[in-house]
Design a protein around this motif. Sequence first.
Motif, PDB file in Angstrom:
ATOM      1  N   ASP A  40     -15.331  33.465  12.980  1.00 23.72           N
ATOM      2  CA  ASP A  40     -15.227  33.157  11.548  1.00 23.72           C
ATOM      3  C   ASP A  40     -16.312  33.812  10.701  1.00 23.72           C
ATOM      4  O   ASP A  40     -17.042  33.118   9.988  1.00 23.72           O
ATOM      5  CB  ASP A  40     -15.337  31.635  11.303  1.00 23.72           C
ATOM      6  N   VAL A  42     -17.918  35.139   7.608  1.00 22.89           N
ATOM      7  CA  VAL A  42     -17.536  34.864   6.219  1.00 22.89           C
ATOM      8  C   VAL A  42     -18.403  35.587   5.198  1.00 22.89           C
ATOM      9  O   VAL A  42     -18.094  35.596   4.005  1.00 22.89           O
ATOM     10  CB  VAL A  42     -17.558  33.347   5.919  1.00 22.89           C
ATOM     11  N   GLU A  63     -22.944  36.498   8.598  1.00 21.58           N
ATOM     12  CA  GLU A  63     -22.930  35.036   8.676  1.00 21.58           C
ATOM     13  C   GLU A  63     -21.547  34.513   9.026  1.00 21.58           C
ATOM     14  O   GLU A  63     -20.547  34.948   8.473  1.00 21.58           O
ATOM     15  CB  GLU A  63     -23.367  34.424   7.332  1.00 21.58           C
ATOM     16  N   SER A  64     -21.532  33.550   9.946  1.00 25.98           N
ATOM     17  CA  SER A  64     -20.304  32.806  10.196  1.00 25.98           C
ATOM     18  C   SER A  64     -20.476  31.459   9.502  1.00 25.98           C
ATOM     19  O   SER A  64     -21.509  31.202   8.891  1.00 25.98           O
ATOM     20  CB  SER A  64     -20.102  32.622  11.694  1.00 25.98           C
ATOM     21  N   ILE A  65     -19.471  30.602   9.600  1.00 24.09           N
ATOM     22  CA  ILE A  65     -19.585  29.301   8.946  1.00 24.09           C
ATOM     23  C   ILE A  65     -20.817  28.567   9.466  1.00 24.09           C
ATOM     24  O   ILE A  65     -21.546  27.943   8.720  1.00 24.09           O
ATOM     25  CB  ILE A  65     -18.300  28.472   9.179  1.00 24.09           C
ATOM     26  N   LYS A  66     -21.067  28.707  10.758  1.00 21.17           N
ATOM     27  CA  LYS A  66     -22.111  27.903  11.386  1.00 21.17           C
ATOM     28  C   LYS A  66     -23.464  28.602  11.510  1.00 21.17           C
ATOM     29  O   LYS A  66     -24.475  27.942  11.670  1.00 21.17           O
ATOM     30  CB  LYS A  66     -21.593  27.507  12.784  1.00 21.17           C
ATOM     31  N   SER A  67     -23.499  29.954  11.494  1.00 17.32           N
ATOM     32  CA  SER A  67     -24.774  30.586  11.822  1.00 17.32           C
ATOM     33  C   SER A  67     -25.016  31.907  11.075  1.00 17.32           C
ATOM     34  O   SER A  67     -24.107  32.504  10.527  1.00 17.32           O
ATOM     35  CB  SER A  67     -24.848  30.847  13.328  1.00 17.32           C
TER      36      SER A  67
ATOM     37  N   LEU B  30     -17.584  22.238  19.519  1.00 16.82           N
ATOM     38  CA  LEU B  30     -17.876  22.738  18.176  1.00 16.82           C
ATOM     39  C   LEU B  30     -16.574  23.149  17.501  1.00 16.82           C
ATOM     40  O   LEU B  30     -16.326  22.839  16.341  1.00 16.82           O
ATOM     41  CB  LEU B  30     -18.833  23.934  18.261  1.00 16.82           C
ATOM     42  N   ILE B  35     -13.366  27.183  13.463  1.00 16.89           N
ATOM     43  CA  ILE B  35     -13.704  26.192  12.432  1.00 16.89           C
ATOM     44  C   ILE B  35     -12.756  26.298  11.244  1.00 16.89           C
ATOM     45  O   ILE B  35     -12.204  25.307  10.770  1.00 16.89           O
ATOM     46  CB  ILE B  35     -15.168  26.351  11.985  1.00 16.89           C
ATOM     47  N   ALA B  36     -12.539  27.522  10.769  1.00 15.96           N
ATOM     48  CA  ALA B  36     -11.719  27.707   9.566  1.00 15.96           C
ATOM     49  C   ALA B  36     -10.275  27.256   9.807  1.00 15.96           C
ATOM     50  O   ALA B  36      -9.693  26.543   8.977  1.00 15.96           O
ATOM     51  CB  ALA B  36     -11.763  29.163   9.121  1.00 15.96           C
ATOM     52  N   GLU B  37      -9.706  27.652  10.949  1.00 18.01           N
ATOM     53  CA  GLU B  37      -8.318  27.287  11.262  1.00 18.01           C
ATOM     54  C   GLU B  37      -8.164  25.763  11.324  1.00 18.01           C
ATOM     55  O   GLU B  37      -7.183  25.203  10.818  1.00 18.01           O
ATOM     56  CB  GLU B  37      -7.897  27.881  12.612  1.00 18.01           C
ATOM     57  N   THR B 238     -17.622  20.878   7.930  1.00 20.71           N
ATOM     58  CA  THR B 238     -17.192  21.578   6.707  1.00 20.71           C
ATOM     59  C   THR B 238     -16.269  20.694   5.864  1.00 20.71           C
ATOM     60  O   THR B 238     -16.331  20.717   4.638  1.00 20.71           O
ATOM     61  CB  THR B 238     -16.478  22.910   7.042  1.00 20.71           C
ATOM     62  N   ARG B 300     -20.898  35.355  -4.257  1.00 22.74           N
ATOM     63  CA  ARG B 300     -20.532  35.230  -2.856  1.00 22.74           C
ATOM     64  C   ARG B 300     -21.756  34.976  -1.978  1.00 22.74           C
ATOM     65  O   ARG B 300     -22.817  35.532  -2.226  1.00 22.74           O
ATOM     66  CB  ARG B 300     -19.797  36.487  -2.384  1.00 22.74           C
ATOM     67  N   VAL B 302     -23.422  32.169   1.497  1.00 23.67           N
ATOM     68  CA  VAL B 302     -23.299  30.943   2.284  1.00 23.67           C
ATOM     69  C   VAL B 302     -24.534  30.094   2.020  1.00 23.67           C
ATOM     70  O   VAL B 302     -25.656  30.598   2.091  1.00 23.67           O
ATOM     71  CB  VAL B 302     -23.210  31.258   3.792  1.00 23.67           C
ATOM     72  N   ARG B 304     -27.165  27.060   3.013  1.00 26.61           N
ATOM     73  CA  ARG B 304     -27.650  26.486   4.265  1.00 26.61           C
ATOM     74  C   ARG B 304     -28.626  25.362   3.965  1.00 26.61           C
ATOM     75  O   ARG B 304     -29.359  25.416   2.961  1.00 26.61           O
ATOM     76  CB  ARG B 304     -28.392  27.540   5.101  1.00 26.61           C
ATOM     77  N   THR B 323     -22.835  25.108   3.638  1.00 26.00           N
ATOM     78  CA  THR B 323     -21.874  25.824   4.470  1.00 26.00           C
ATOM     79  C   THR B 323     -21.069  26.768   3.595  1.00 26.00           C
ATOM     80  O   THR B 323     -21.408  27.018   2.438  1.00 26.00           O
ATOM     81  CB  THR B 323     -20.958  24.836   5.247  1.00 26.00           C
ATOM     82  N   PHE B 324     -20.030  27.286   4.174  1.00 28.57           N
ATOM     83  CA  PHE B 324     -19.094  28.131   3.443  1.00 28.57           C
ATOM     84  C   PHE B 324     -17.766  27.403   3.495  1.00 28.57           C
ATOM     85  O   PHE B 324     -17.302  27.022   4.568  1.00 28.57           O
ATOM     86  CB  PHE B 324     -18.990  29.494   4.136  1.00 28.57           C
TER      87      PHE B 324
END
Lengths: 133, 378
Positions: A40, A42, A63-67, B30, B35-37, B238, B300, B302, B304, B323-324
């Motif tokens: 993922d 992003v 970057e992914s959603i988590k890291s 996890l 995660i997105a799906e 998320t 744009r 993310v 944290r 998060t995103f």
Amino acid sequence: MSQYIFPNHLKYTKEHEWVDLSQEVAVIGITEYAVKSLHDIVYVSLPEIGSNIKQFQVVATVESIKSVSEIYSPLSGTIVDVNKTLETNPEKINVSPYKEGWLFKIKPSNLDSEVKNLMSAEEYRRYIESLKK
Amino acid sequence: MGKLLKRTHLYNFHKSNGQLTEFAGFEHALFYEGIAEEHLAVRNSVGVFDVTHMGRTIVEGEDSITLLEKLLPRKVSNMSNLQGRYAFFLNENGGIIDDLTLFRLEEKKFLLVYNAGNREKDFNWIKDNASNYNVKVYDVSDEVVMLAVQGPNAIKTLQKLSDKDLSKIKRYWCDWVRLGEFDVLASRTGYTGEDGFELYLWNTPLQMSKRAERFLSLILDAGREYNIKPCGLGARDTLRLEAGMCLYGHDLDESISPIEAGFETLIDFDKPDFIGKSALLEQREKGVSRKRVCVKLLERGVLREGCELYDGNGVIGKLTSGTFSPLLNIGIGMGYVLKEFSEVGTKLNVKIRERLVKAEVVNPPFYDTNIYGHKRIK
């Protein structure tokens, strides 16, 4: 490990970048292994065109959603181009890590002595297997 | 020697189908597909989460109401049987020991459901405070399997398995229902912002993993026509953040009061007494200097946890979650800012690795409630 593709014409780093030396300037991206472990993707932040960098210096982040993962330049040189598309379509890395998902291009300043610090596809594949234990 | 991690009954399912991570002392999934799906499955249809890692305690007996009235800032005595409430355990300073969901199962029997990371702390807190009361306090965390079925098609999925009309269970209420071969407690609650249920399967000690697996397959089979997905901790995080919900240990902790966190309406100051009351009264009187806000990025990027928030002059706060959003494709987060910057619409900057990025304070949830979430227009 057979599920990953590591093209033979590329060179690889331990930090999971690939570099294509078959063109006039070196093209750099991250391997399918890196993409699958990040999952993922992003967001990508790219280096500035014109900046001079040293081999294995941090030049970008993915970057992914988590890291957040830092991207190291496989070679010293000058950044001559970046893949602007990734700023709006970072998912291109997920679907095409070796083509449309390239990150940046570099004009190498010390290619001959630095290339020996890079791995062949076969060496990289063995390295990945060793990570799996 | 490595740390010994706990596992839920469904560990084998997580290990064979997902990517494992450590969370609150548990080895848990996890994600399975991604995660997105999984996030989008819950917003658009239905997903199922193993939330067995959470803590569950029963408080039962003659003095159960008196004890809970002392422990919680919300009123307990006026709850009906099978009604639930979101509440907090507070310390004497009004700091949040944990957030929890409380259900009145019977006249003098309550179920308290709280965070996995606080299992021991919460149980000991209840137990220590219960010493002079005529109550039984017992931890059922390891004897109950808990699954959350969430999303607009959650009710249709579960209705296939039950003769009882599940739509009769109102939001934040619960009831005993039979789902296939299983008798479970079903509460119309969740941690995603969507409609759905949390299911408690009693009498299932850890060694009865087969029973837990059968229960999970029953739900996965029922949801197949809605493309149900098993969802991991990644999507759980998320989804809750997109809904504007807090995660203990990040957005809430013992140094933060429910007033600062924006839960003043969940404090019943009319109650004669509860632990933390005098401190909260003083805060209400004098006002607090920081408030919890939800923040979305205007560029744009993310967000944290730990990112500092700036106005033109300097630091005004810090993110406690970020998060995103897989649904909105923007960086989202929450955190605490000086009160004067907490108004919805306030523009501020977030420092993301030495770069200042424009952001705005928004009203949660982050999504359009006409289209998503349990209040959506059907």
